[in-house]
Design a protein around this motif. Structure first.
Motif, short mmCIF file in Angstrom:
data_model
loop_
_atom_site.label_atom_id
_atom_site.label_comp_id
_atom_site.label_asym_id
_atom_site.label_seq_id
_atom_site.Cartn_x
_atom_site.Cartn_y
_atom_site.Cartn_z
N ILE A 46 1.54 -8.22 -12.64
CA ILE A 46 1.83 -7.00 -11.89
C ILE A 46 0.65 -6.05 -12.13
CG2 ILE A 46 4.35 -7.18 -11.88
CD1 ILE A 46 4.40 -5.39 -14.35
N ALA A 47 0.30 -5.26 -11.11
CA ALA A 47 -0.87 -4.40 -11.24
C ALA A 47 -0.80 -3.25 -10.26
CB ALA A 47 -2.14 -5.21 -11.01
N VAL A 48 -1.59 -2.21 -10.55
CA VAL A 48 -1.78 -1.07 -9.66
C VAL A 48 -3.26 -0.98 -9.36
CG1 VAL A 48 -1.57 1.43 -9.39
CG2 VAL A 48 0.19 0.16 -10.64
N LYS B 245 0.85 -1.18 0.00
CA LYS B 245 0.00 0.00 0.00
C LYS B 245 0.89 1.24 0.00
CE LYS B 245 -3.80 -0.23 2.28
NZ LYS B 245 -4.82 -0.27 3.37
N ILE B 246 0.92 1.93 -1.14
CA ILE B 246 1.72 3.15 -1.27
C ILE B 246 1.11 4.27 -0.45
CG2 ILE B 246 2.61 4.86 -2.91
CD1 ILE B 246 2.43 2.69 -5.06
N MET B 247 -0.21 4.38 -0.50
CA MET B 247 -0.97 5.32 0.33
C MET B 247 -2.31 4.68 0.62
SD MET B 247 -1.85 8.16 -2.61
CE MET B 247 -0.10 8.45 -2.94
N ASP B 248 -3.19 5.37 1.34
CA ASP B 248 -4.43 4.76 1.80
C ASP B 248 -5.24 4.11 0.68
OD1 ASP B 248 -3.93 5.36 4.39
OD2 ASP B 248 -5.14 7.18 4.44
N SER C 57 -2.37 0.93 -4.23
CA SER C 57 -1.54 -0.24 -3.94
C SER C 57 -0.92 -0.78 -5.21
CB SER C 57 -2.36 -1.36 -3.28
OG SER C 57 -2.96 -0.95 -2.08
N VAL C 58 0.23 -1.46 -5.06
CA VAL C 58 0.83 -2.21 -6.16
C VAL C 58 0.80 -3.69 -5.80
CG1 VAL C 58 2.27 -0.34 -7.01
CG2 VAL C 58 3.14 -1.84 -5.21
N ILE C 59 0.60 -4.53 -6.81
CA ILE C 59 0.42 -5.97 -6.60
C ILE C 59 1.34 -6.73 -7.54
CG2 ILE C 59 -1.25 -7.88 -6.67
CD1 ILE C 59 -3.46 -5.67 -6.44
N GLY C 60 1.95 -7.79 -7.03
CA GLY C 60 2.76 -8.67 -7.86
C GLY C 60 2.51 -10.12 -7.50
N GLU C 61 2.52 -11.00 -8.50
CA GLU C 61 2.26 -12.42 -8.25
C GLU C 61 3.04 -13.27 -9.22
OE1 GLU C 61 -1.38 -15.72 -8.27
OE2 GLU C 61 -1.86 -13.58 -8.29
#
Length: 445
Positions: free
Chosen positions: A396-398, A362-365, A368-372
Motif C-alpha cells: 500500500i502506498a501514497v 487519484k484523490i486529487m490531481d 494518489s493511493v496505490i494498493g497491490e
C-alpha cells in the motif's frame, strides 16, 4: 548551468551549420534529459540472531539507500542526444555507476530503414509494470530469473519465467548491432545481433580487445546463437500482432548431446476497447527438455516449460485497475527449500501460476493511493512444491506528483522469506514474514 551549456552548444552547432552552407531545417537537433529513481528503504531481516541451521530470525531492522530493483544507491541518470534525419547519437550517464551506461549511434539512409550500433532500444514493448514495480520490488514482483535471457545461468535452472518487463513479449534490445525496417506503414521488423562492447561492464581498458578475441564475437556465435528477430503488425482500430524468435546458448540433452535452444514468442495487444489495454503472450522453447547440472535430476532431462502470460489495464476517470496472470506449463519440480534438498520430484509436467492485481485511485490531481496484492504457487516462484515455497505479497502506498517527478511512501509485506533485501543478504527462516517501508524519489526531465 545546464540550460547555458545547452544554449551554447546549440548556438555553436547552428553557427557551424550555417558556415558550411547548411540550412536551419537541416541543423542537428540537440536534446538533454534525464531520469532517476532512488528508494530510502527500511525493513526487517538484517543481522538478526541465527539458529543452528544458520537461519536468521529476521528481528533486526535495517535502513539503506537503493533502487526499485535493488543495488546500492539511487539511479541518477542524465542523457544527451544529437540527430538529423539521417544520423544521430544517444548517450546516458549513470552517476552511481560512474559510467556512460547506454550509448549508440544510428544511421537512417531512407525513412524505411534505421541501423543502430551500441546499446540498442526495445521497439515493441510487452510489459506488465505497475504498483510495487515502480516503488520497491518485493515478493514475486520482479523475480530474478529471465526466461528469454541469453546467459547460460538461466539454462542451468531449466525454464525461468518472464519478468514484468517483457511479460507478454520479449525484449529485443541488445548490446551490438540492430536493424529496424518499416517495409509498409503497419509493419515493423527488427533484427538484433549481440556482441561484446567491453570486458569490464562500464569501464574500458587500453588493452581491451574483446571485440576481436572474445568467443562471443565469433561470426558463428553472433549470427547463430546471439540474435533476436521480431515483427509487429498494427491492425488499425483493433491492436497489434507480434512475433519473435530469440536464440539462446547451446543446451545439453540426454546422453550428453547438444542442441541449439531458441525461444518462440507470439503476442497480441488489444486496443479496440476504450480505456482498456489487454495483452496476451505465449513463449515456447523449441527444445522442450534439457539436462540442467544445478538440479538434482541424475542427468535426466527436465522440462523447460511453456508460458502463457496476460496483462490488462483499465482506466475509469480517477481509478486505474491493473492485473496480470502468469503461467509455466510442463516444467520440473525440484522439491527443495532453503534448509534441505529432497532431490527432484518430477522432471516435467509441473504447473506454476501467478496472479496479481493493483488499484490506483487519484484523490486529487497530484495525490494518489496505490494498493497491490500478488500470489504465486511454489512451482512458479521456486520450481518446488516443498513447504513454504509459495509467495503472497502486498503493498500500500501514497504518491505525490510534481511537474517533473514524484515521491511515494508505502508499506510492503511478503510471506516465506521473499522480502528482497532479506533473501539477498542472508538466509532467513522459510516461514519468515518480510516487510519494508520504502520512500521512493523519482525525477524526469
Amino acid at each position: 548551468m545546464k540550460k547555458l551549456v545547452a544554449s551554447a552548444a546549440i548556438a555553436a552547432l547552428l553557427g557551424s551549420a550555417a558556415f558550411a552552407g547548411v540550412g536551419l531545417s537541416d541543423a542537428p537537433k540537440l536534446s538533454i534529459g534525464g531520469w532517476g529513481r532512488g528508494v530510502w528503504l527500511t525493513g526487517n531481516g538484517w543481522n538478526g540472531e541465527k539458529n543452528d541451521k544458520g537461519e536468521n530470525d529476521g528481528n533486526d531492522i535495517y535502513t539503506s539507500a537503493t533502487k526499485s530493483w535493488g543495488g546500492t544507491g539511487p539511479r541518477v541518470g542524465a542523457n544527451i542526444s544529437l540527430e538529423t534525419d539521417n544520423i544521430g547519437m544517444f548517450a546516458e550517464f549513470h552517476a552511481e555507476e560512474q559510467c556512460w551506461s547506454d550509448y549508440r549511434i544510428w544511421w537512417s539512409p531512407v525513412e524505411q530503414l534505421k541501423v543502430f550500433l551500441g546499446t540498442n532500444p526495445n521497439h515493441f514493448r510487452g510489459d506488465a509494470v505497475y504498483g510495487m514495480w515502480d516503488i520497491y520490488r518485493t515478493g514475486v514482483v520482479d523475480r530474478s530469473w529471465k526466461y528469454d535471457d541469453c546467459s547460460s545461468n538461466s539454462i542451468n535452472y531449466g525454464s525461468a519465467q518472464q519478468q514484468e518487463e517483457g511479460w507478454t513479449f520479449m525484449s529485443h534490445s541488445c548490446k551490438g548491432a540492430q536493424i529496424l525496417t518499416t517495409p509498409i506503414e503497419e509493419l515493423k521488423l527488427v533484427a538484433a545481433f549481440e556482441f561484446p562492447l567491453s570486458k569490464t561492464g562500464c569501464y574500458w581498458s587500453n588493452d581491451d580487445k574483446a571485440y576481436v578475441t572474445d568467443a562471443s564475437s565469433n561470426v558463428k556465435n553472433v549470427f547463430g546463437r546471439q540474435s533476436t528477430f521480431a515483427a509487429a503488425y498494427n491492425i488499425e482500430g483493433i491492436g497489434t500482432v507480434k512475433a519473435g524468435l530469440k536464440e539462446k546458448d547451446i543446451v545439453t540433452v540426454k546422453d550428453g548431446k547438444e542442441k541449439a535452444q531458441n525461444i518462440l514468442n507470439v503476442a497480441f495487444d488489444l486496443t479496440a476497447v476504450e480505456n482498456l489495454y489487454l495483452s496476451i503472450g505465449a513463449f515456447v522453447p523449441l527444445v522442450q527438455k534439457t539436462v540442467a547440472s544445478s538440479v538434482e535430476s541424475n542427468g535426466e532431462e527436465i522440462g523447460w516449460g511453456n508460458q502463457v502470460n496476460v496483462f490488462a489495464k483499465y482506466n475509469m476517470d480517477a481509478l486505474t485497475i491493473s492485473g496480470r496472470i502468469g503461467t509455466i506449463i510442463g516444467t520440473y519440480d525440484a522439491k527443495t527449500n532453503n534448509s534441505e534438498t529432497s532431490g527432484i520430484e518430477a522432471t516435467d509436467g509441473a504447473f506454476g501460476f501467478l496472479v496479481g492485481a493493483s488499484v490506483e485511485y487519484k484523490i486529487m490531481d497530484s495525490l494518489s493511493v496505490i494498493g497491490e496484492v500478488d500470489y504465486a504457487n511454489g512451482i512458479y516462484a521456486n520450481r518446488s512444491t516443498a513447504d513454504n515455497m509459495d509467495v503472497l505479497d502486498f503493498g500500500i502506498a501514497v504518491s505525490k506528483s510534481y511537474s517533473n517527478g514524484k515521491i511515494v511512501a508505502g508499506f510492503e509485506g511478503t510471506t516465506n522469506n521473499n522480502n528482497a533485501p532479506v533473501s539477498a543478504y542472508h538466509t532467513a527462516k522459510d516461514d519468515d514474514f518480510g516487510w519494508c517501508i520504502p520512500v521512493c524519489f523519482e525525477y524526469w526531465f
